[in-house]
Design an enzyme around this catalytic site. Structure first.
Site, short mmCIF file in Angstrom:
data_model
loop_
_atom_site.label_atom_id
_atom_site.label_comp_id
_atom_site.label_asym_id
_atom_site.label_seq_id
_atom_site.Cartn_x
_atom_site.Cartn_y
_atom_site.Cartn_z
CB ALA A 10 -1.01 0.04 1.16
CB ALA A 11 4.47 2.01 0.19
N GLY A 12 2.78 2.45 -2.43
CA GLY A 12 2.56 3.12 -3.71
C GLY A 12 1.18 3.74 -3.78
CG ASP A 13 -2.02 1.16 -3.41
OD1 ASP A 13 -1.71 1.18 -4.62
OD2 ASP A 13 -2.21 0.12 -2.76
#
Ligand code: RIB
Length: 313
Positions: free
Chosen positions: A252-255
């Site tokens: 979820a870091a990219g999100d």
């Protein structure tokens, strides 16, 4: 100042994550790993959750099954204040499930049982767009590609800027994405789209230029992991470093990066400052376990920026 109105169109998954998966098994082989847990996730649902935590007035368009995992995803989004009126409960498909195999450095490989996400239709999106106005539309590629292309066209008719996070990695007819505001792949996604390795500065720049020429967005933003982000606007390229953190799980870091960037831009931040804020939000996310549970609030991001930069972006 009123909150930016963000429409997120995308996938919603329950994530089953398993820790300490430090080798990949061959067919027929079993490897003992660490603990496991469940976390609400999915690229779209993570972006919606993050955009709401970071100060947006967020509406989600997605599809889930009529099952317990679908209930939990709705609960998580409504808890964060996301409007889920346009999330369709599909009686003929399961809620998507992502099997996240996370290693001890926080990196993962993932299988997605796509379920109801692949039944998300352009009519599902049109219902939301016909009912309300949005400042920005945020999307990814974990839904049918025809829905992605049609959504880009619908948004363009309504003058709504589209932020496309180009995950998961795949090849695409780039001309069908013409007119995006931001196109933002990570390393694997950029390489899949362009066929160019982004492991060197020259390679990353060549890939950014290739994407710009084919899809003509206002900005290409490559997410380069520990190397930060490469911003390209058709004339100039700039690499904007991220923050060093102790990595636990990059899920979820990219999100979160995309959601923070969208919110920052809607609030009027210059693009480079918005990327710095997005790095901070993603950095906090990487230092925690899980998908949505690891997303920081706006206050946490501000605090992090004060500690790391003295407030200057
Ligand atoms: O981007 C992370 C997400 O990708 C996970 O939450 C998983 O559901 C997959 O869709």
């Amino acid at each position: 100042m009123s909150k930016p109105k963000i429409l997120v169109v995308g996938s919603m998954n329950m994530d089953l994550f398993v820790r300490d998966c430090n080798a990949l098994p061959a067919y027929g082989q079993s490897i003992i790993s660490g603990d496991y847990g469940y976390a609400t996730g999915g690229k779209g649902s993570n972006q919606a959750f993050a955009a709401a935590r970071l100060g947006g007035d967020v509406t989600m368009v997605g599809r889930i099954g009529r099952d317990n995992n679908g209930d939990q995803l709705l609960q998580s989004l409504t808890g964060a204040g996301v409007n889920v009126r346009y999330v369709v409960r599909d009686g003929e498909a399961q809620t998507g499930l992502a099997l996240m195999l996370v290693n001890s450095d926080g990196r993962y490989v993932c299988y997605v049982s796509i379920g109801a996400n692949y039944r998300l239709s352009v009519d599902d999106v049109r219902r939301a767009l016909d009912a309300e106005h949005f400042d920005m539309l945020v999307m990814q590629l974990e839904i049918p590609l025809e829905t992605v292309y049609a959504t880009v066209a619908l948004a363009r008719e309504r003058n709504i800027p589209v932020f496309l996070d180009a995950g998961p990695a795949m090849t695409l007819p780039m001309e069908r994405l013409k007119g995006l505001y931001i196109l933002s792949p990570n390393e694997a996604e950029a390489e899949a789209l362009t066929g160019i390795s982004v492991q060197t500065e020259e390679g990353a720049l060549a890939a950014a230029k290739w994407l710009y020429e084919k899809a003509a967005p206002k900005y290409v933003i490559l997410k380069l992991g520990a190397r930060g982000a490469l911003l390209y606007d058709g004339a100039q390229a700039k690499r904007i470093p991220g923050f060093k953190v102790d990595a636990v799980d990059s899920t979820a870091a990219g999100d979160t990066f995309g959601a923070a960037l969208a919110i920052g831009l809607c609030k009027g931040k210059p693009i480079e400052a918005a990327i710095v804020t997005a790095h901070a939000a993603a950095g906090i996310c990487v230092s925690r376990q899980g998908a949505q549970v690891s997303v920081p609030t706006e206050a946490e991001v501000e605090q992090f920026l004060r500690e790391r930069t003295g407030g200057a972006e």
